[in-house]
Design a protein around this motif. Structure first.
Motif, PDB file in Angstrom:
ATOM      1  N   VAL A   1       0.841  -1.195   0.000  1.00 39.80           N
ATOM      2  CA  VAL A   1       0.000   0.000   0.000  1.00 39.80           C
ATOM      3  C   VAL A   1       0.879   1.250   0.000  1.00 39.80           C
ATOM      4  O   VAL A   1       2.034   1.216   0.421  1.00 39.80           O
ATOM      5  CB  VAL A   1      -0.953   0.043   1.220  1.00 39.80           C
ATOM      6  CG1 VAL A   1      -1.881  -1.150   1.232  1.00 39.80           C
ATOM      7  CG2 VAL A   1      -0.169   0.123   2.523  1.00 39.80           C
ATOM      8  N   HIS A   2       0.306   2.357  -0.456  1.00 41.48           N
ATOM      9  CA  HIS A   2       0.997   3.641  -0.460  1.00 41.48           C
ATOM     10  C   HIS A   2       0.938   4.267   0.929  1.00 41.48           C
ATOM     11  O   HIS A   2      -0.085   4.161   1.614  1.00 41.48           O
ATOM     12  CB  HIS A   2       0.338   4.576  -1.488  1.00 41.48           C
ATOM     13  CG  HIS A   2       1.191   5.752  -1.851  1.00 41.48           C
ATOM     14  ND1 HIS A   2       1.353   6.846  -1.026  1.00 41.48           N
ATOM     15  CD2 HIS A   2       1.934   6.005  -2.960  1.00 41.48           C
ATOM     16  CE1 HIS A   2       2.153   7.727  -1.612  1.00 41.48           C
ATOM     17  NE2 HIS A   2       2.525   7.244  -2.771  1.00 41.48           N
ATOM     18  N   TYR A   3       2.016   4.944   1.321  1.00 37.04           N
ATOM     19  CA  TYR A   3       2.058   5.517   2.672  1.00 37.04           C
ATOM     20  C   TYR A   3       1.001   6.598   2.881  1.00 37.04           C
ATOM     21  O   TYR A   3       0.604   6.891   4.005  1.00 37.04           O
ATOM     22  CB  TYR A   3       3.450   6.074   2.980  1.00 37.04           C
ATOM     23  CG  TYR A   3       3.843   7.305   2.194  1.00 37.04           C
ATOM     24  CD1 TYR A   3       3.519   8.580   2.663  1.00 37.04           C
ATOM     25  CD2 TYR A   3       4.568   7.204   1.015  1.00 37.04           C
ATOM     26  CE1 TYR A   3       3.886   9.716   1.958  1.00 37.04           C
ATOM     27  CE2 TYR A   3       4.940   8.326   0.308  1.00 37.04           C
ATOM     28  CZ  TYR A   3       4.602   9.577   0.777  1.00 37.04           C
ATOM     29  OH  TYR A   3       4.958  10.709   0.076  1.00 37.04           O
ATOM     30  N   GLN A   4       0.504   7.210   1.786  1.00 39.89           N
ATOM     31  CA  GLN A   4      -0.526   8.230   1.913  1.00 39.89           C
ATOM     32  C   GLN A   4      -1.921   7.623   2.088  1.00 39.89           C
ATOM     33  O   GLN A   4      -2.869   8.349   2.382  1.00 39.89           O
ATOM     34  CB  GLN A   4      -0.515   9.151   0.693  1.00 39.89           C
ATOM     35  CG  GLN A   4       0.734  10.014   0.588  1.00 39.89           C
ATOM     36  CD  GLN A   4       0.733  10.905  -0.632  1.00 39.89           C
ATOM     37  OE1 GLN A   4       0.101  10.589  -1.647  1.00 39.89           O
ATOM     38  NE2 GLN A   4       1.441  12.016  -0.556  1.00 39.89           N
ATOM     39  N   HIS A   5      -2.027   6.322   1.920  1.00 34.52           N
ATOM     40  CA  HIS A   5      -3.338   5.674   2.006  1.00 34.52           C
ATOM     41  C   HIS A   5      -3.924   5.787   3.412  1.00 34.52           C
ATOM     42  O   HIS A   5      -5.120   5.995   3.584  1.00 34.52           O
ATOM     43  CB  HIS A   5      -3.218   4.206   1.599  1.00 34.52           C
ATOM     44  CG  HIS A   5      -4.510   3.452   1.595  1.00 34.52           C
ATOM     45  ND1 HIS A   5      -5.574   3.804   0.796  1.00 34.52           N
ATOM     46  CD2 HIS A   5      -4.915   2.366   2.305  1.00 34.52           C
ATOM     47  CE1 HIS A   5      -6.580   2.964   1.003  1.00 34.52           C
ATOM     48  NE2 HIS A   5      -6.202   2.086   1.919  1.00 34.52           N
ATOM     49  N   GLY A   6      -3.079   5.621   4.416  1.00 35.74           N
ATOM     50  CA  GLY A   6      -3.499   5.859   5.788  1.00 35.74           C
ATOM     51  C   GLY A   6      -4.154   4.693   6.503  1.00 35.74           C
ATOM     52  O   GLY A   6      -4.297   4.717   7.718  1.00 35.74           O
ATOM     53  N   ASP A   7      -4.563   3.666   5.766  1.00 36.31           N
ATOM     54  CA  ASP A   7      -5.235   2.515   6.370  1.00 36.31           C
ATOM     55  C   ASP A   7      -4.393   1.273   6.112  1.00 36.31           C
ATOM     56  O   ASP A   7      -4.201   0.873   4.958  1.00 36.31           O
ATOM     57  CB  ASP A   7      -6.638   2.343   5.780  1.00 36.31           C
ATOM     58  CG  ASP A   7      -7.451   1.261   6.483  1.00 36.31           C
ATOM     59  OD1 ASP A   7      -6.863   0.485   7.250  1.00 36.31           O
ATOM     60  OD2 ASP A   7      -8.668   1.194   6.261  1.00 36.31           O
ATOM     61  N   LEU A   8      -3.885   0.675   7.179  1.00 36.74           N
ATOM     62  CA  LEU A   8      -3.026  -0.502   7.017  1.00 36.74           C
ATOM     63  C   LEU A   8      -3.786  -1.727   6.533  1.00 36.74           C
ATOM     64  O   LEU A   8      -3.181  -2.672   6.019  1.00 36.74           O
ATOM     65  CB  LEU A   8      -2.350  -0.842   8.347  1.00 36.74           C
ATOM     66  CG  LEU A   8      -1.275   0.120   8.861  1.00 36.74           C
ATOM     67  CD1 LEU A   8      -0.758  -0.369  10.202  1.00 36.74           C
ATOM     68  CD2 LEU A   8      -0.144   0.238   7.860  1.00 36.74           C
ATOM     69  N   LEU A   9      -5.095  -1.744   6.693  1.00 35.45           N
ATOM     70  CA  LEU A   9      -5.849  -2.981   6.522  1.00 35.45           C
ATOM     71  C   LEU A   9      -6.643  -3.051   5.225  1.00 35.45           C
ATOM     72  O   LEU A   9      -7.354  -4.026   4.989  1.00 35.45           O
ATOM     73  CB  LEU A   9      -6.781  -3.179   7.723  1.00 35.45           C
ATOM     74  CG  LEU A   9      -6.078  -3.133   9.090  1.00 35.45           C
ATOM     75  CD1 LEU A   9      -7.091  -3.285  10.207  1.00 35.45           C
ATOM     76  CD2 LEU A   9      -5.006  -4.195   9.189  1.00 35.45           C
TER      77      LEU A   9
END
Length: 392
Positions: A226-234
């Protein structure tokens, strides 16, 4: 759910990005998930440190120097988590609970690392460990490293040994893309990709997940990018499916080898395309392709050899750059596919020498990033398969 989240250097490249990472970890903990974190060095710290070693330094000293990037990252991220009320600790080589250890040969000590990883996992309900990626501890307590992409390797390895449900690789790309967005237009995220596909892409330049890391992925462990800007690990990103296994496989049906010769065929744009397109237009499946300076070889089903020869012969007649087509059959192919093949110096000779010693003629050898295909006479197939299986 038990999750190992790895944050790459870009995703920890500034205080703001560390805050963003801490927010995503804290949110997952608040939702009741068990989280272990693997941290890379901030930004380009490791490369910067290596560039500054302009003096003679032995391997032990170099490992100590480059370890400072990861050591700083885990302290920064642990502090950011603590500021959010998350009970966190950082682990580095030398810590009492440090999990990743190597043997005297510099290889991961699987049994000891698995045991230590499970001990760390047992405390996940109460604390978030922030673990230095890339680093390991030698049997004498010295610092060692896991090589390029070592933080990815740390994360997937610990995910496996900690019996995690998922490993999330947080990086600066939107997962796996259909192409390089800096080069091609309309590149988009690929929702799912197999381990086989990604390892081949990784060995050919795709900087998404280190190939060495995927060797630790099994079918029970989910891995997502995932992209670090996505904000949701799950949620989101690209899911990496399946597992990469060592495999020796023999094609059950015989093949025919069709070789087209031509003058400096590699320097003639469109020749290869016209030959393969002609076979494809007539529904002839191509099992493999090899090329030389003045030849292109197609491997097709033996029962289609005569039909395919006529198709290619028409191309020879129509194109001045081509001279002739010939057929050799029946042939067999034995394929060796394995996660560690590209990392083993001398692997080709390990495969070829026993076959040569058995006086078996190898008609062709075709390699890709993660496989080797051995073409032999049909009558030699069983012996070739047996020799190759003994090797792996």
């Amino acid at each position: 759910m038990r999750v190992v989240a790895k944050f790459g250097g870009t995703s920890l490249g500034s205080g703001d990005r560390i805050n963003r990472a801490a927010d995503s970890i804290a949110a997952a903990v608040e939702d009741g998930h068990e989280i272990a974190v693997v941290a890379s060095a901030m930004g380009s710290t490791t490369d910067d440190l290596l560039d500054e070693i302009t003096f003679e330094a032995d391997e032990a000293d170099q490992a100590q120097i480059v370890s400072m990037g990861e050591r700083t990252s885990v302290r920064m991220l642990k502090a950011a988590l603590s500021a959010r009320g998350v009970d966190a600790c950082f682990l580095e080589p030398g810590s009492d609970d440090w999990p990743v250890v190597t043997d005297e040969y510099g290889e991961v000590d699987v049994e000891e690392t698995r045991k230590r990883a499970l001990e760390v996992a047992a405390d996940l309900e109460g604390v978030v460990p922030v673990i230095t990626g890339f680093l390991a501890e030698g049997p004498d307590g010295s610092i060692t490293t896991l090589g390029r992409g070592g933080s990815d390797t740390t994360a997937v390895m610990l995910g496996k040994y900690m019996e995690a449900d998922e490993v999330v690789i947080v990086t600066d790309v939107e997962g796996v893309m259909t192409g390089d967005p800096n080069v091609v237009e309309g590149a988009r995220n690929v929702g799912e990709i197999s381990v086989d596909e990604l390892r081949n892409l990784s060995f050919r330049g795709a900087e998404v997940v280190a190939p060495s890391a995927l060797s630790y992925k099994d079918g029970d462990l989910d891995v997502r990018v995932v992209h670090y800007q996505h904000g949701d690990l799950l949620t989101g990103g690209t899911s990496i499916e399946g597992q990469f296994e060592n495999l020796v496989d023999m094609r059950e049906e015989p093949l025919a080898c069709l070789t087209v010769a031509g003058r400096a065929i590699r320097n003639q744009p469109g020749v290869f395309q016209s030959l393969s397109a002609a076979l494809g237009d007539h529904d002839v499946n191509i099992d493999a392709v090899a090329s030389g300076m003045d030849t292109v070889t197609f491997y097709v089903d033996d029962e289609e050899a005569e039909f395919a020869e006529n198709i290619l012969h028409r191309q020879v007649i129509e194109q001045d750059a081509l001279s002739s087509v010939t057929v050799d059959s029946p042939l067999a192919v034995v394929r060796v596919t394995g996660g560690e093949l590209p990392n083993r110096p001398g692997i080709i000779s390990e495969i070829v020498n026993p076959i040569e010693n058995a006086r078996i003629n190898i008609h062709d050898l075709i390699t890709s990033a993660t496989s080797v295909a051995i073409f032999v006479d049909w009558d030699d197939r069983e012996q070739t398969l047996e020799i190759t299986q003994d090797l792996f």
